[in-house]
Design an enzyme around this catalytic site. Structure first.
Site, mmCIF file in Angstrom:
data_model
loop_
_atom_site.group_PDB
_atom_site.id
_atom_site.type_symbol
_atom_site.label_atom_id
_atom_site.label_comp_id
_atom_site.label_asym_id
_atom_site.label_seq_id
_atom_site.Cartn_x
_atom_site.Cartn_y
_atom_site.Cartn_z
ATOM 1 N N TYR A 121 -11.284 -0.002 10.625
ATOM 2 C CA TYR A 121 -12.495 0.392 9.893
ATOM 3 C C TYR A 121 -12.855 -0.559 8.763
ATOM 4 O O TYR A 121 -13.872 -0.375 8.104
ATOM 5 C CB TYR A 121 -12.354 1.824 9.344
ATOM 6 C CG TYR A 121 -10.997 2.129 8.723
ATOM 7 C CD1 TYR A 121 -10.669 1.655 7.469
ATOM 8 C CD2 TYR A 121 -10.063 2.884 9.420
ATOM 9 C CE1 TYR A 121 -9.433 1.917 6.920
ATOM 10 C CE2 TYR A 121 -8.815 3.159 8.875
ATOM 11 C CZ TYR A 121 -8.507 2.674 7.628
ATOM 12 O OH TYR A 121 -7.269 2.927 7.096
ATOM 13 N N LYS A 122 -12.026 -1.597 8.538
ATOM 14 C CA LYS A 122 -12.354 -2.546 7.459
ATOM 15 C C LYS A 122 -13.180 -3.688 8.058
ATOM 16 O O LYS A 122 -14.339 -3.494 8.395
ATOM 17 C CB LYS A 122 -11.070 -3.027 6.803
ATOM 18 C CG LYS A 122 -10.245 -1.891 6.164
ATOM 19 C CD LYS A 122 -9.006 -2.437 5.510
ATOM 20 C CE LYS A 122 -8.056 -1.354 5.045
ATOM 21 N NZ LYS A 122 -8.568 -0.538 3.945
ATOM 22 N N ASP A 128 1.819 -5.352 8.480
ATOM 23 C CA ASP A 128 0.623 -4.523 8.308
ATOM 24 C C ASP A 128 -0.560 -5.483 8.171
ATOM 25 O O ASP A 128 -0.631 -6.283 7.229
ATOM 26 C CB ASP A 128 0.805 -3.651 7.054
ATOM 27 C CG ASP A 128 -0.430 -2.784 6.751
ATOM 28 O OD1 ASP A 128 -1.536 -3.135 7.175
ATOM 29 O OD2 ASP A 128 -0.260 -1.784 6.031
ATOM 30 N N PHE A 183 0.864 -1.181 0.000
ATOM 31 C CA PHE A 183 0.000 0.000 0.000
ATOM 32 C C PHE A 183 0.903 1.234 0.000
ATOM 33 O O PHE A 183 1.869 1.300 0.757
ATOM 34 C CB PHE A 183 -0.892 -0.032 1.245
ATOM 35 C CG PHE A 183 -2.038 0.917 1.183
ATOM 36 C CD1 PHE A 183 -3.150 0.634 0.409
ATOM 37 C CD2 PHE A 183 -2.015 2.107 1.889
ATOM 38 C CE1 PHE A 183 -4.224 1.513 0.342
ATOM 39 C CE2 PHE A 183 -3.074 2.992 1.828
ATOM 40 C CZ PHE A 183 -4.186 2.697 1.049
ATOM 41 N N ARG A 232 -12.715 -5.210 -7.011
ATOM 42 C CA ARG A 232 -12.379 -5.869 -5.749
ATOM 43 C C ARG A 232 -13.643 -6.104 -4.933
ATOM 44 O O ARG A 232 -14.463 -5.202 -4.771
ATOM 45 C CB ARG A 232 -11.427 -4.940 -4.999
ATOM 46 C CG ARG A 232 -10.571 -5.556 -3.958
ATOM 47 C CD ARG A 232 -9.586 -4.530 -3.419
ATOM 48 N NE ARG A 232 -10.243 -3.458 -2.689
ATOM 49 C CZ ARG A 232 -9.722 -2.821 -1.630
ATOM 50 N NH1 ARG A 232 -8.530 -3.163 -1.194
ATOM 51 N NH2 ARG A 232 -10.366 -1.850 -1.027
HETATM 52 C C1 LIG Z 1 -2.597 -2.076 3.594
HETATM 53 C C2 LIG Z 1 -2.886 -0.694 4.103
HETATM 54 N N1 LIG Z 1 -1.942 -0.066 4.816
HETATM 55 C C3 LIG Z 1 -2.147 1.187 5.277
HETATM 56 C C4 LIG Z 1 -3.323 1.857 5.057
HETATM 57 C C5 LIG Z 1 -3.491 3.263 5.557
HETATM 58 O O1 LIG Z 1 -4.377 3.344 6.628
HETATM 59 P P1 LIG Z 1 -4.644 4.718 7.406
HETATM 60 O O2 LIG Z 1 -5.428 5.614 6.508
HETATM 61 O O3 LIG Z 1 -5.436 4.288 8.616
HETATM 62 O O4 LIG Z 1 -3.325 5.302 7.780
HETATM 63 C C6 LIG Z 1 -4.348 1.208 4.335
HETATM 64 C C7 LIG Z 1 -5.642 1.883 4.096
HETATM 65 O O5 LIG Z 1 -6.548 1.387 3.498
HETATM 66 C C8 LIG Z 1 -4.116 -0.094 3.842
HETATM 67 O O6 LIG Z 1 -5.044 -0.748 3.125
#
Ligand SMILES: Cc1ncc(COP(=O)(O)O)c(C=O)c1O
Length: 410
Positions: free
Chosen positions: A221-222, A196, A125, A369
């Site tokens: 939140y997911k 992560d 990400f 997705r």
């Molecule tokens: C794999 C991954 N890492 C990091 C993040 C970033 O999250 P945040 O906005 O809570 O910092 C996300 C957000 O969807 C994500 O999917």
């Protein structure tokens, strides 16, 4: 051919069927985006209302003491812990995920002062990559960040590597990495792991103790359904907690915050990683969402998740042969709780499907997705979603020019 009747039979014997009533869901809509933003639970509504109408409105500032607000980051951490195989006092709920990764990486780098390489995945990400580069650029010593093809990790591990940061379930493809095997390799090279768990927590069974994970962070939140912008959690293995320090210290991580001392002295354990005032309303929303998780076992969640994703893949291939490339691995041990379908017109397809009452999302450049969340999805929902996908493809409605306009959030 699988029929809708077959799916109704699966719902009739579903061990998690009663969990659906815990959620507020839109009638007639099929929500396949709980891997991005989970829906609200009724318990969340109750708990947030209680904070607004009673703890805040009536209790006012007294509630920091009387309603236990100060302890919420640790109390909720202890409730998240069983979902990742951690113990009490190893998980803290605070900040958002990108901040959590920054804190963990800063802490981890101090544990490997003689090493100057941090490895991450070039398919990671983007926020992870940005924050890793930023933390390393300010580490106080030269650090090289290597964004590699994760399949070549073995070739990259050597005595210079300090930390390896990886996302355990790929956010695009839904591929699940073998956390235990990778952590073992990283440790054999003398480096530390940061995992992560954004697409893992509440999606797949996790056991940070069994895998001997050093650090991990995830969002709420997911799959955990804590609400938009809900707080993240971080995990630090117990034995590492006394060796690390919070690189973004603040008053609420101080041993005695209300002594207002000008010299920082870290609180014991995970509390040291609290930086500043927790968002109590957001924490209350998360607490309500966790009430649902207390009622289920991850074994049941995982077996239903695999059944739902298997069903979706099979139905898509039966109903629409050759139309999509299924990017998500078929092997159960390599699959998270989402299915990614590749198609050159994926964006329009997702938009047309949303208008047909099936909510999925799009990930650039060509991925449609779909998240499968066992607490509230039924097998008939999967059947109906594929039927509606079939209609969208057969009618060509996805080619409507209004579906070509990209929204800010895809
Ligand atoms: C794999 C991954 N890492 C990091 C993040 C970033 O999250 P945040 O906005 O809570 O910092 C996300 C957000 O969807 C994500 O999917």
């Amino acid at each position: 051919m699988i029929t809708r009747h077959d799916c109704e039979a699966l719902d009739a014997s579903d061990a998690l069927a009663q969990m659906r009533s815990e959620f507020s869901l839109n009638e007639g809509e099929i929500y396949l985006d709980g891997n991005s933003l989970g829906p609200v639970t009724k318990s969340t509504v109750t708990r947030v209302n209680d904070v607004l109408n009673s703890q805040w409105a009536v209790g006012l500032v007294r509630s920091w003491n009387s309603a236990g607000w100060m302890d919420m980051p640790l109390r909720l951490g202890d409730r998240v812990a069983p979902l990742i195989g951690a113990g009490p006092g190893e998980v803290l709920v605070a900040d958002t995920l990108t901040f959590g990764i920054a804190k963990l990486l800063g802490a981890a780098l101090e544990l490997r002062p003689d090493r100057n390489v941090v490895i991450t995945d070039r398919a990671n990400f983007h926020s992870d990559i940005y924050i890793i580069e930023a933390v390393c650029a300010r580490a106080g010593r030269p650090i090289t960040v290597k964004c590699i093809d994760r399949n070549t990790l073995d070739d990259e591990l050597d005595e210079n590597v300090a930390v390896v940061e990886l996302t355990q379930v790929d956010f695009r493809t839904g591929e699940q990495l073998d956390m235990k095997a990778i952590t073992e390799k990283v440790h054999a090279a003398g480096a530390l792991t940061i995992w992560d768990f954004a697409h893992s927590t509440g999606a797949v069974p996790l056991d940070v103790h069994d895998a001997n994970v050093d650090f991990a962070a995830g969002c709420s939140y997911k799959y955990l359904n804590a609400g938009p912008g809900g707080p993240a959690f971080i995990y630090i293995r117990k034995d590492l907690q006394e060796l690390v320090s919070n690189p973004i210290p603040g008053w609420l991580g101080h041993a005695r915050p209300f002594d207002f001392e000008l010299t920082y002295e870290a609180a014991a354990g995970m509390r040291a990683f609290v930086t500043s005032s927790p968002s109590i309303i957001a924490l209350a929303a998360f607490e309500g969402a966790l009430d649902a998780w207390d009622k289920v076992s991850m074994t049941d969640v995982r077996s239903k998740s695999l059944a739902l994703t298997d069903l979706f893949i099979t139905l898509v291939e039966e109903r629409l042969p050759g139309v999509f490339e299924v990017v998500t691995p078929r092997e159960h041990d390599k699959r998270g709780s989402q299915v990614a379908l590749r198609h050159t017109e994926a964006y329009g397809i997702v938009q047309a499907l949303i208008d047909a009452g099936v909510i999925g999302d799009f990930r650039d450049p060509d991925i449609a997705r779909f998240g499968f969340t066992p607490l509230y999805l039924r097998f008939v929902d999967v059947y109906d979603a594929v039927e509606r996908l079939g209609s969208v493809m057969e009618s060509g409605s996805f080619r409507d020019p209004r579906y070509a306009v990209r929204n800010a959030v895809t």
